[in-house]
Design an enzyme around this catalytic site. Structure first.
Site, mmCIF file in Angstrom:
data_model
loop_
_atom_site.group_PDB
_atom_site.id
_atom_site.type_symbol
_atom_site.label_atom_id
_atom_site.label_comp_id
_atom_site.label_asym_id
_atom_site.label_seq_id
_atom_site.Cartn_x
_atom_site.Cartn_y
_atom_site.Cartn_z
ATOM 1 N N CYS A 119 0.475 -1.212 0.125
ATOM 2 C CA CYS A 119 -0.137 -0.128 -0.056
ATOM 3 C C CYS A 119 0.678 1.144 0.391
ATOM 4 C CB CYS A 119 -1.173 -0.122 0.806
ATOM 5 S SG CYS A 119 -0.151 0.030 2.857
ATOM 6 N N ASP B 150 -6.973 5.797 -2.266
ATOM 7 C CA ASP B 150 -7.000 4.391 -0.981
ATOM 8 C C ASP B 150 -6.741 3.125 -2.382
ATOM 9 O OD1 ASP B 150 -7.247 2.212 0.220
ATOM 10 O OD2 ASP B 150 -9.367 2.183 1.442
ATOM 11 N N HIS C 175 -6.016 0.179 -1.270
ATOM 12 C CA HIS C 175 -6.482 -1.386 -0.871
ATOM 13 C C HIS C 175 -7.382 -1.448 -2.064
ATOM 14 C CE1 HIS C 175 -4.645 0.851 2.046
ATOM 15 N NE2 HIS C 175 -3.843 -0.283 2.774
#
Length: 406
Positions: A83, A286, A288
């Site tokens: 990430c 994000d 993820h």
């Protein structure tokens, strides 16, 4: 909807596809306060479409799966560990957009743009893309990180600084300001230095995405830029275990500077790319979400819809982990002078005791002399065959624990 159900039952094979109407995303609140996105302010009532277009034009790099193994025998997905690497890609991608397309550029699906395509090619998940997950993970070895290990903000900054030395198309100078100090003379020295390959590099160097030695030689004969465009990264720790509230206003002010590239950080082991704020909420992209790696066969356009996000997320600024790294882009020397002036006026100001960082003209006398970063000599034809561990013993800054909470 099938992909969402599959993600629930087979989380190890997650590939989320966002379909219109399938998921309800929280919209920006309609407030009197502006929403700031990378140096641009928007009225949340009147400018909602412009705000959406701006956000969706930012590059969105997420977990990917089924790419060629890193290092030949390593991971085929960065899910669960990549990430922060993806956040570093997003910040660097924004710098390259500013460098080649300008801050006001807007993405339009299915509209071909040569420079935009070249930028995307630098980040594709394959070993010969300069800023791919492969290159970042393997260059991390020189920062003491094994492939598949989490990075902190400072580690990814140091890795990107090294990789930028091999990407001549952008001629981007990346400076990582250590010890909370931006040293003007060091940055001027870096950006005014001509990037000239050594003779062996002109002969043997493999630049990203298959640029030939002949092209390299031709570039080396072209006039050097009087000022290399600058990407300035400032790693910071703004508290012990949580964000110190005294830094809240200064942190938000960073997003109002027109040179802003945003911020990488997030929560422990859960990194995000922050691009702005509204009220006390930070706006972020994000990484993820796990998507299939993009594979190209022949001379076909890159399917780019998966590299743009139409559903940004928000979090309260007080939930931010104190380990962060700020990013700024300066196209020329005047741009850098303006940045320094506004940093002193808006961020540092009169609150020198609570300043997040300082801007000084010269290097402190007790510091070692500044050494310009150089591309290692003897670069081989396969970009991934570089000796990533060759400078471990010589590097000045390790990835200290203060930058490794994420």
């Amino acid at each position: 909807m099938y992909s969402l159900i599959a993600a629930i039952w087979r989380p190890w094979e997650v590939c989320v596809t966002y379909e219109a109407g399938a998921i309800q995303f929280e919209e920006f609140p309609k407030t009197k306060e502006p929403a700031w996105i990378l140096g641009v302010g928007y009225n949340t009532v009147k400018d909602r479409q412009e705000l959406q277009n701006d956000i969706s034009s930012r590059l969105w790099f997420t977990y990917r799966k089924n790419f060629t193994p890193i290092g030949g025998t390593g991971p085929m997905s960065d899910q669960g560990w990549g990430c922060m690497l993806r956040c570093g890609q997003m910040m660097l991608g924004q710098a390259l957009i500013c460098r080649h397309l300008g801050r006001d550029w807007r993405w339009k699906s299915a509209v071909y743009d040569n420079d935009y395509t070249k930028i995307l090619q630098l980040f594709l998940d394959k070993k010969d893309s300069c800023y791919s997950i492969h290159q970042i993970a393997q260059m991390g070895v020189s920062e003491g990180k094994s492939v598949g290990q989490w990075f902190g903000p400072n580690t990814v900054a140091q890795v990107l600084k090294k990789l930028a030395l091999f990407e001549d198309w952008s001629s981007l100078a990346i400076h990582v300001a250590m010890d909370n100090t931006v040293i003007i003379d060091d940055i001027k020295k870096l950006c005014r230095s001509a990037r000239q390959p050594t003779p062996s590099q002109v002969t043997n160097s493999f630049l990203c995405n298959g640029v030939s030695a002949e092209q390299t030689s031709a570039r080396s004969r072209s006039p050097a830029l009087p000022w290399q465009p600058l990407m300035l990264i400032i790693p910071l720790r703004l508290g012990l275990s949580e964000l110190n509230p005294v830094y809240t206003d200064c942190l938000k002010a960073c997003f109002t500077l027109r040179q802003s590239l945003g911020m990488i950080g997030g929560k422990p082991n859960h990194a995000h790319y922050f691009i702005g704020y509204v009220g006390n909420s930070l706006v972020y992209l994000d990484p993820h979400t796990t998507q299939p790696a993009v594979e190209l066969e022949g001379n076909v356009p890159i399917p780019d819809s998966s590299f743009h996000c139409t559903h940004p997320s928000r979090m309260n600024i007080q939930d931010l982990d104190p380990s962060i790294a700020l990013g700024f882009f300066c196209q020329d020397e005047a741009d850098f002078a303006d940045l320094c002036e506004n940093m002193r006026r808006l961020i540092i100001g009169q609150k020198t005791q609570n300043a997040m960082f300082e801007v000084v003209q010269s290097r402190p006398a007790h510091w070692p002399p500044y050494v310009l970063p150089t591309r290692p000599d003897g670069t081989k034809t396969d970009f991934t065959s570089l000796d990533y561990e060759q400078d471990i013993g010589d590097r000045q800054y390790d990835s200290d624990e203060e930058f490794e909470i994420l």
